[in-house]
Design a protein around this motif. Structure first.
Motif, PDB file in Angstrom:
ATOM      1  N   SER A  96      -9.152 -26.575  -3.556  1.00 26.06           N
ATOM      2  CA  SER A  96      -8.033 -26.646  -2.746  1.00 26.06           C
ATOM      3  C   SER A  96      -7.582 -24.717  -3.212  1.00 26.06           C
ATOM      4  O   SER A  96      -8.356 -24.361  -4.040  1.00 26.06           O
ATOM      5  CB  SER A  96      -6.972 -27.201  -3.277  1.00 26.06           C
ATOM      6  N   LYS A  97      -6.679 -24.323  -2.722  1.00 28.70           N
ATOM      7  CA  LYS A  97      -6.082 -22.968  -2.942  1.00 28.70           C
ATOM      8  C   LYS A  97      -5.503 -22.762  -4.628  1.00 28.70           C
ATOM      9  O   LYS A  97      -6.210 -21.704  -5.019  1.00 28.70           O
ATOM     10  CB  LYS A  97      -5.054 -22.585  -1.952  1.00 28.70           C
ATOM     11  N   GLN A  98      -4.914 -23.707  -5.092  1.00 25.48           N
ATOM     12  CA  GLN A  98      -4.735 -23.831  -6.359  1.00 25.48           C
ATOM     13  C   GLN A  98      -4.983 -25.053  -7.240  1.00 25.48           C
ATOM     14  O   GLN A  98      -4.093 -25.889  -7.235  1.00 25.48           O
ATOM     15  CB  GLN A  98      -3.064 -23.596  -6.526  1.00 25.48           C
ATOM     16  N   PRO A  99      -6.315 -25.321  -7.449  1.00 27.22           N
ATOM     17  CA  PRO A  99      -6.923 -26.443  -8.201  1.00 27.22           C
ATOM     18  C   PRO A  99      -6.271 -26.585  -9.501  1.00 27.22           C
ATOM     19  O   PRO A  99      -5.991 -25.552 -10.071  1.00 27.22           O
ATOM     20  CB  PRO A  99      -8.453 -25.971  -8.249  1.00 27.22           C
ATOM     21  N   GLY A 100      -6.200 -27.784  -9.906  1.00 24.60           N
ATOM     22  CA  GLY A 100      -5.719 -28.179 -11.226  1.00 24.60           C
ATOM     23  C   GLY A 100      -4.125 -28.259 -11.395  1.00 24.60           C
ATOM     24  O   GLY A 100      -3.619 -28.071 -10.317  1.00 24.60           O
ATOM     25  N   ASP A 101      -3.401 -28.303 -12.611  1.00 28.98           N
ATOM     26  CA  ASP A 101      -2.180 -28.306 -12.621  1.00 28.98           C
ATOM     27  C   ASP A 101      -1.531 -27.270 -12.100  1.00 28.98           C
ATOM     28  O   ASP A 101      -1.727 -26.016 -12.518  1.00 28.98           O
ATOM     29  CB  ASP A 101      -1.836 -28.677 -14.187  1.00 28.98           C
ATOM     30  N   ASN A 102      -0.342 -27.669 -11.535  1.00 26.35           N
ATOM     31  CA  ASN A 102       0.612 -26.046 -10.957  1.00 26.35           C
ATOM     32  C   ASN A 102       1.464 -25.571 -12.289  1.00 26.35           C
ATOM     33  O   ASN A 102       1.452 -26.343 -13.336  1.00 26.35           O
ATOM     34  CB  ASN A 102       1.135 -26.524  -9.571  1.00 26.35           C
ATOM     35  N   LEU A 103       1.922 -24.693 -11.827  1.00 29.27           N
ATOM     36  CA  LEU A 103       2.623 -24.118 -12.826  1.00 29.27           C
ATOM     37  C   LEU A 103       4.018 -24.780 -13.206  1.00 29.27           C
ATOM     38  O   LEU A 103       4.315 -24.835 -14.495  1.00 29.27           O
ATOM     39  CB  LEU A 103       3.595 -22.745 -12.146  1.00 29.27           C
ATOM     40  N   GLU A 104       4.446 -25.771 -12.480  1.00 33.03           N
ATOM     41  CA  GLU A 104       5.738 -26.543 -12.931  1.00 33.03           C
ATOM     42  C   GLU A 104       5.205 -27.777 -13.776  1.00 33.03           C
ATOM     43  O   GLU A 104       5.716 -28.017 -14.829  1.00 33.03           O
ATOM     44  CB  GLU A 104       6.078 -27.422 -11.685  1.00 33.03           C
ATOM     45  N   MET A 105       3.830 -28.067 -13.731  1.00 32.19           N
ATOM     46  CA  MET A 105       3.304 -29.219 -14.704  1.00 32.19           C
ATOM     47  C   MET A 105       3.147 -28.690 -15.991  1.00 32.19           C
ATOM     48  O   MET A 105       3.405 -28.981 -16.907  1.00 32.19           O
ATOM     49  CB  MET A 105       2.072 -29.710 -14.053  1.00 32.19           C
ATOM     50  N   SER A 151     -12.660 -33.785 -25.020  1.00 32.76           N
ATOM     51  CA  SER A 151     -11.872 -34.081 -23.883  1.00 32.76           C
ATOM     52  C   SER A 151     -10.811 -34.613 -24.042  1.00 32.76           C
ATOM     53  O   SER A 151     -10.634 -35.964 -24.579  1.00 32.76           O
ATOM     54  CB  SER A 151     -12.846 -34.973 -22.900  1.00 32.76           C
ATOM     55  N   VAL A 152      -9.512 -34.199 -23.809  1.00 35.78           N
ATOM     56  CA  VAL A 152      -8.296 -34.789 -24.308  1.00 35.78           C
ATOM     57  C   VAL A 152      -7.482 -35.176 -22.891  1.00 35.78           C
ATOM     58  O   VAL A 152      -7.267 -34.273 -22.051  1.00 35.78           O
ATOM     59  CB  VAL A 152      -7.275 -33.798 -24.945  1.00 35.78           C
ATOM     60  N   PHE A 153      -7.318 -36.331 -22.551  1.00 37.39           N
ATOM     61  CA  PHE A 153      -6.954 -36.905 -21.367  1.00 37.39           C
ATOM     62  C   PHE A 153      -7.514 -36.130 -20.159  1.00 37.39           C
ATOM     63  O   PHE A 153      -6.776 -35.946 -19.006  1.00 37.39           O
ATOM     64  CB  PHE A 153      -5.433 -36.648 -21.230  1.00 37.39           C
ATOM     65  N   ALA A 154      -8.709 -35.841 -20.065  1.00 33.66           N
ATOM     66  CA  ALA A 154      -9.453 -35.272 -18.951  1.00 33.66           C
ATOM     67  C   ALA A 154     -10.617 -35.971 -18.506  1.00 33.66           C
ATOM     68  O   ALA A 154     -10.980 -36.982 -19.013  1.00 33.66           O
ATOM     69  CB  ALA A 154     -10.007 -33.642 -19.434  1.00 33.66           C
ATOM     70  N   PRO A 155     -10.971 -35.795 -17.042  1.00 37.64           N
ATOM     71  CA  PRO A 155     -11.941 -36.740 -16.424  1.00 37.64           C
ATOM     72  C   PRO A 155     -13.247 -36.553 -17.143  1.00 37.64           C
ATOM     73  O   PRO A 155     -13.581 -35.432 -17.815  1.00 37.64           O
ATOM     74  CB  PRO A 155     -11.891 -36.276 -15.042  1.00 37.64           C
ATOM     75  N   LEU A 156     -14.194 -37.449 -17.419  1.00 37.60           N
ATOM     76  CA  LEU A 156     -15.238 -37.395 -18.099  1.00 37.60           C
ATOM     77  C   LEU A 156     -16.483 -37.279 -16.968  1.00 37.60           C
ATOM     78  O   LEU A 156     -16.636 -38.387 -16.348  1.00 37.60           O
ATOM     79  CB  LEU A 156     -15.617 -38.491 -19.119  1.00 37.60           C
ATOM     80  N   PHE A 157     -17.098 -36.346 -16.954  1.00 36.99           N
ATOM     81  CA  PHE A 157     -18.431 -36.190 -15.781  1.00 36.99           C
ATOM     82  C   PHE A 157     -19.605 -36.521 -16.835  1.00 36.99           C
ATOM     83  O   PHE A 157     -20.014 -35.484 -17.388  1.00 36.99           O
ATOM     84  CB  PHE A 157     -18.385 -35.052 -15.395  1.00 36.99           C
ATOM     85  N   ILE A 178       7.209 -37.251 -18.394  1.00 41.42           N
ATOM     86  CA  ILE A 178       6.628 -37.968 -16.925  1.00 41.42           C
ATOM     87  C   ILE A 178       5.880 -37.010 -16.221  1.00 41.42           C
ATOM     88  O   ILE A 178       4.722 -37.157 -15.647  1.00 41.42           O
ATOM     89  CB  ILE A 178       7.655 -38.431 -16.452  1.00 41.42           C
ATOM     90  N   MET A 179       6.422 -35.696 -16.233  1.00 45.85           N
ATOM     91  CA  MET A 179       5.885 -34.617 -15.345  1.00 45.85           C
ATOM     92  C   MET A 179       4.415 -34.318 -15.651  1.00 45.85           C
ATOM     93  O   MET A 179       3.712 -33.745 -14.820  1.00 45.85           O
ATOM     94  CB  MET A 179       6.804 -33.383 -15.290  1.00 45.85           C
ATOM     95  N   MET A 180       4.105 -34.515 -16.877  1.00 49.93           N
ATOM     96  CA  MET A 180       2.593 -34.002 -17.255  1.00 49.93           C
ATOM     97  C   MET A 180       1.727 -35.341 -17.458  1.00 49.93           C
ATOM     98  O   MET A 180       0.717 -35.198 -17.781  1.00 49.93           O
ATOM     99  CB  MET A 180       2.950 -33.519 -18.576  1.00 49.93           C
ATOM    100  N   THR A 181       2.512 -36.313 -16.587  1.00 44.46           N
ATOM    101  CA  THR A 181       1.294 -37.516 -16.509  1.00 44.46           C
ATOM    102  C   THR A 181       0.864 -37.855 -15.045  1.00 44.46           C
ATOM    103  O   THR A 181       1.692 -37.300 -14.137  1.00 44.46           O
ATOM    104  CB  THR A 181       1.981 -38.774 -17.194  1.00 44.46           C
ATOM    105  N   PRO A 182      -0.203 -38.405 -14.735  1.00 50.19           N
ATOM    106  CA  PRO A 182      -0.570 -38.877 -13.667  1.00 50.19           C
ATOM    107  C   PRO A 182       0.212 -39.990 -12.822  1.00 50.19           C
ATOM    108  O   PRO A 182       0.405 -39.896 -11.484  1.00 50.19           O
ATOM    109  CB  PRO A 182      -1.821 -39.445 -13.805  1.00 50.19           C
TER     110      PRO A 182
END
Length: 265
Positions: A47-56, A152-158, A228-232
């Motif tokens: 996407s244009k801005q992948p990952g967490d946006n500035l607000e998050m 890895s802290v709360f990140a997806p595991l590949f 809450i804003m920083m959780t899925p």
């Protein structure tokens, strides 16, 4: 042997000269004024801005700066330091809250990688004790089998990528939600809140240990909103849920984390 970035386009090692990383195929990546390097080629962006946006990113910074997750930060930094690594990669490092603490307690070369540019920009600007890059953790910009410790802290595991990056017998340290993490907040959106379970060892790793860390904290309305804003599950919160939180005022919230250590087979 210390870690070096490698080129996300051709996988050759990158060499730093005058604030520019360059490989033998002449692909080049400049260090930004904040001190990070962007190793996410346009063609690898979903996407244009992948990952967490500035607000998050801002919500997470506001919450973490209040100190409620310091007990997790300390536990991770102490565990990594006890392994006496020479190279550490924090995969999905966000704004560097854990990365910089790990670097402060260890003499290792510490690298933080995240796909969110606003998060990495923030980290690099504030923390000079670690190397930060914008990159995908599913295709991390490092050669095979060079890391002593992966975090890895709360990140997806590949799993395949973790196995590729880790030296034989390297440690993978994973922080994941404990059984009743944020159960009071989940009760706003789920009729039946189910406990989290421990994560299984990713392919190529064996379990060494798991520790459960838990605290109950009293949070203000603003802190609850930031959390809450920083959780899925932020996107599941509807206007009436936010209203309920306002009406309820400060409340006790359970913070619960599994810290698991796995060893590369």
């Amino acid at each position: 042997m210390s870690l070096h970035y490698h080129c996300p386009l051709c996988k050759l090692e990158l060499t730093l000269t005058d604030k520019t990383y360059r490989c033998d195929n002449n692909h080049s990546f400049d260090i930004a004024k904040e001190g990070y390097v962007n190793l996410l080629p346009v063609q690898n962006k979903k996407s244009k801005q992948p990952g967490d946006n500035l607000e998050m990113v801002q919500a997470r910074r506001a919450f973490l700066s209040a100190g409620h997750y310091l007990f997790l930060q300390r536990a991770l930094a102490e565990l990594v330091a006890s392994l006496a690594p020479s190279s550490v990669i924090d995969l999905g490092c966000g704004e560097g809250f854990y990365t910089q603490a790990i670097a402060a307690q260890s003499s290792a070369d510490v690298y933080g990688v995240d796909i969110s540019k606003p998060a990495v920009k923030y980290a690099a600007k504030r923390y000079e004790n670690a190397h930060f890059s914008v990159a995908s953790i599913s295709q991390a910009p490092f050669a095979d089998a060079k890391a002593d410790v992966l975090v890895s802290v709360f990140a997806p595991l590949f799993a395949q990528e973790l196995a590729r990056l880790a030296k034989p017998q390297a440690s993978l340290i994973v922080a994941s939600p404990g059984p009743w993490h944020l159960k009071e907040l989940k009760a706003f959106i789920y009729a039946d809140v189910k406990p989290h379970t421990e994560i299984e060892p990713p392919a190529g790793f064996s379990k060494e240990s798991t520790t459960l860390l838990e605290q109950q904290v009293l949070l203000s309305v603003d802190e609850i909103k930031h959390l809450i804003m920083m959780t899925p599950f932020a996107w599941k919160f509807r206007p009436e849920h936010w209203q309920q939180i306002e009406q309820q005022g400060p409340q006790k919230v359970t913070l619960s984390f599994y810290v698991s250590q796995f060893i590369r087979d």
